[in-house]
Design a protein around this motif. Structure first.
Motif, PDB file in Angstrom:
ATOM      1  N   THR A  85      -8.492  13.351  11.044  1.00 44.11           N
ATOM      2  CA  THR A  85      -7.197  13.494  10.381  1.00 44.11           C
ATOM      3  C   THR A  85      -7.156  12.650   9.113  1.00 44.11           C
ATOM      4  N   VAL A  86      -7.625  11.414   9.200  1.00 45.34           N
ATOM      5  CA  VAL A  86      -7.673  10.534   8.026  1.00 45.34           C
ATOM      6  C   VAL A  86      -8.589  11.119   6.958  1.00 45.34           C
ATOM      7  N   ALA A  87      -9.722  11.678   7.360  1.00 42.60           N
ATOM      8  CA  ALA A  87     -10.682  12.264   6.419  1.00 42.60           C
ATOM      9  C   ALA A  87     -10.263  13.650   5.945  1.00 42.60           C
ATOM     10  N   ARG A  88      -9.191  14.180   6.510  1.00 42.06           N
ATOM     11  CA  ARG A  88      -8.697  15.531   6.194  1.00 42.06           C
ATOM     12  C   ARG A  88      -9.725  16.607   6.510  1.00 42.06           C
ATOM     13  N   VAL A  89     -10.409  16.410   7.628  1.00 37.67           N
ATOM     14  CA  VAL A  89     -11.377  17.382   8.130  1.00 37.67           C
ATOM     15  C   VAL A  89     -10.819  17.933   9.437  1.00 37.67           C
ATOM     16  N   PRO A  90     -10.564  19.227   9.516  1.00 40.87           N
ATOM     17  CA  PRO A  90     -10.073  19.791  10.782  1.00 40.87           C
ATOM     18  C   PRO A  90     -11.089  19.543  11.897  1.00 40.87           C
ATOM     19  N   PHE A  91     -10.591  19.125  13.060  1.00 45.70           N
ATOM     20  CA  PHE A  91     -11.451  18.801  14.194  1.00 45.70           C
ATOM     21  C   PHE A  91     -10.967  19.552  15.423  1.00 45.70           C
ATOM     22  N   ALA A  92     -11.912  20.056  16.203  1.00 46.60           N
ATOM     23  CA  ALA A  92     -11.558  20.754  17.441  1.00 46.60           C
ATOM     24  C   ALA A  92     -12.642  20.509  18.480  1.00 46.60           C
ATOM     25  N   VAL A  93     -12.226  20.632  19.735  1.00 49.13           N
ATOM     26  CA  VAL A  93     -13.161  20.563  20.860  1.00 49.13           C
ATOM     27  C   VAL A  93     -13.242  21.965  21.436  1.00 49.13           C
ATOM     28  N   ALA A  94     -14.458  22.426  21.681  1.00 46.61           N
ATOM     29  CA  ALA A  94     -14.676  23.770  22.231  1.00 46.61           C
ATOM     30  C   ALA A  94     -15.488  23.662  23.504  1.00 46.61           C
ATOM     31  N   GLY A  95     -15.324  24.643  24.379  1.00 46.42           N
ATOM     32  CA  GLY A  95     -16.107  24.703  25.604  1.00 46.42           C
ATOM     33  C   GLY A  95     -15.351  24.179  26.787  1.00 46.42           C
ATOM     34  N   ARG A  96     -14.699  25.048  27.473  1.00 48.59           N
ATOM     35  CA  ARG A  96     -13.829  24.658  28.586  1.00 48.59           C
ATOM     36  C   ARG A  96     -14.627  24.480  29.879  1.00 48.59           C
ATOM     37  N   SER A  97     -15.594  23.582  29.843  1.00 49.99           N
ATOM     38  CA  SER A  97     -16.384  23.311  31.043  1.00 49.99           C
ATOM     39  C   SER A  97     -15.562  22.492  32.028  1.00 49.99           C
ATOM     40  N   ARG A  98     -15.843  22.685  33.292  1.00 53.38           N
ATOM     41  CA  ARG A  98     -15.123  21.946  34.339  1.00 53.38           C
ATOM     42  C   ARG A  98     -15.336  20.437  34.195  1.00 53.38           C
ATOM     43  N   VAL A 112      -2.879  15.968  23.759  1.00 53.58           N
ATOM     44  CA  VAL A 112      -3.559  15.113  22.789  1.00 53.58           C
ATOM     45  C   VAL A 112      -4.921  15.679  22.423  1.00 53.58           C
ATOM     46  N   LEU A 113      -5.584  16.296  23.387  1.00 58.47           N
ATOM     47  CA  LEU A 113      -6.950  16.764  23.203  1.00 58.47           C
ATOM     48  C   LEU A 113      -7.079  18.204  23.703  1.00 58.47           C
ATOM     49  N   PRO A 114      -6.535  19.167  22.961  1.00 62.51           N
ATOM     50  CA  PRO A 114      -6.675  20.552  23.403  1.00 62.51           C
ATOM     51  C   PRO A 114      -8.132  21.007  23.297  1.00 62.51           C
ATOM     52  N   VAL A 115      -8.542  21.800  24.272  1.00 61.38           N
ATOM     53  CA  VAL A 115      -9.920  22.293  24.309  1.00 61.38           C
ATOM     54  C   VAL A 115      -9.886  23.815  24.204  1.00 61.38           C
ATOM     55  N   HIS A 116     -10.611  24.342  23.243  1.00 60.33           N
ATOM     56  CA  HIS A 116     -10.667  25.781  23.020  1.00 60.33           C
ATOM     57  C   HIS A 116     -11.786  26.392  23.858  1.00 60.33           C
ATOM     58  N   ARG A 117     -11.645  27.661  24.162  1.00 56.41           N
ATOM     59  CA  ARG A 117     -12.594  28.340  25.052  1.00 56.41           C
ATOM     60  C   ARG A 117     -14.028  28.282  24.529  1.00 56.41           C
ATOM     61  N   TRP A 125      -8.582  28.846  15.548  1.00 57.66           N
ATOM     62  CA  TRP A 125      -7.463  27.902  15.593  1.00 57.66           C
ATOM     63  C   TRP A 125      -7.415  27.063  14.323  1.00 57.66           C
ATOM     64  N   ILE A 126      -8.573  26.616  13.849  1.00 57.93           N
ATOM     65  CA  ILE A 126      -8.636  25.821  12.623  1.00 57.93           C
ATOM     66  C   ILE A 126      -8.161  26.645  11.430  1.00 57.93           C
ATOM     67  N   ALA A 127      -8.583  27.901  11.366  1.00 54.31           N
ATOM     68  CA  ALA A 127      -8.163  28.769  10.267  1.00 54.31           C
ATOM     69  C   ALA A 127      -6.649  28.988  10.291  1.00 54.31           C
ATOM     70  N   LEU A 128      -6.082  29.189  11.477  1.00 56.68           N
ATOM     71  CA  LEU A 128      -4.631  29.370  11.591  1.00 56.68           C
ATOM     72  C   LEU A 128      -3.887  28.099  11.207  1.00 56.68           C
ATOM     73  N   ALA A 129      -4.414  26.954  11.607  1.00 58.95           N
ATOM     74  CA  ALA A 129      -3.760  25.690  11.275  1.00 58.95           C
ATOM     75  C   ALA A 129      -3.808  25.420   9.773  1.00 58.95           C
ATOM     76  N   ALA A 130      -4.881  25.845   9.138  1.00 61.13           N
ATOM     77  CA  ALA A 130      -5.032  25.613   7.692  1.00 61.13           C
ATOM     78  C   ALA A 130      -4.160  26.555   6.882  1.00 61.13           C
ATOM     79  N   HIS A 131      -3.935  27.762   7.402  1.00 55.89           N
ATOM     80  CA  HIS A 131      -3.181  28.784   6.669  1.00 55.89           C
ATOM     81  C   HIS A 131      -2.135  29.415   7.585  1.00 55.89           C
ATOM     82  N   PRO A 132      -1.101  28.658   7.961  1.00 54.94           N
ATOM     83  CA  PRO A 132      -0.099  29.263   8.846  1.00 54.94           C
ATOM     84  C   PRO A 132       0.624  30.405   8.142  1.00 54.94           C
TER      85      PRO A 132
END
Length: 138
Positions: A85-98, A112-117, A125-132
């Motif tokens: 967030t400070v670096a202005r780089v979109p960040f995401a976690v992927a892989g809904r492993s158990r 706080v920490l959403p995990v994408h499939r 999700w990153i594209a939508l967040a960047a261009h709502p």
């Protein structure tokens, strides 16, 4: 309230983890696999920080091959969210492993920490967040 007691790990099996980085035009993807415990937390933190220093278009941590995730790793991921967030780089976690979802749910960190499939969903999700969508384009 139910109490979850984790199954003990086999002492003959050493926890192993591996990391690889894939860079594309859309994002840098840090792929994590195996058992992520305290022994590899610093390595993952350094790898994520190194990728953030490169200022990629986006940074995704792919955990689809994670078998076990210690609470310290969640701290590393939450710190990466803040640093990105400070670096202005979109960040995401992927892989809904158990192995990843269980400690997130146990610690109630879903908001706080959403995990994408998968990585594709994280990129969407990153594209939508960047261009709502604006109200005028609906």
């Amino acid at each position: 309230m139910s109490l979850f007691v984790p199954r003990p790990r086999d002492p003959r099996r050493r926890p192993t983890a591996s990391f690889t980085v894939t860079r594309t035009r859309e994002a840098s993807v840090v792929n994590a696999s195996g058992e992520l415990d305290l022994a590899v937390a610093a390595q993952l933190a350094a790898l994520l920080a190194e990728e953030l220093c490169r200022l990629p278009p986006a940074l995704i941590c792919d955990t689809s091959a994670v078998e076990f995730c210690a609470a310290r790793i969640l701290t590393v991921l939450i710190d990466a969210v803040a640093d990105a967030t400070v670096a202005r780089v979109p960040f995401a976690v992927a892989g809904r492993s158990r192995g990843l979802l269980r400690p997130i749910a146990a610690l109630e960190l879903e908001q706080v920490l959403p995990v994408h499939r998968n990585v594709a969903d994280a990129l969407s999700w990153i594209a939508l967040a960047a261009h709502p969508a604006s109200p005028d384009t609906r």
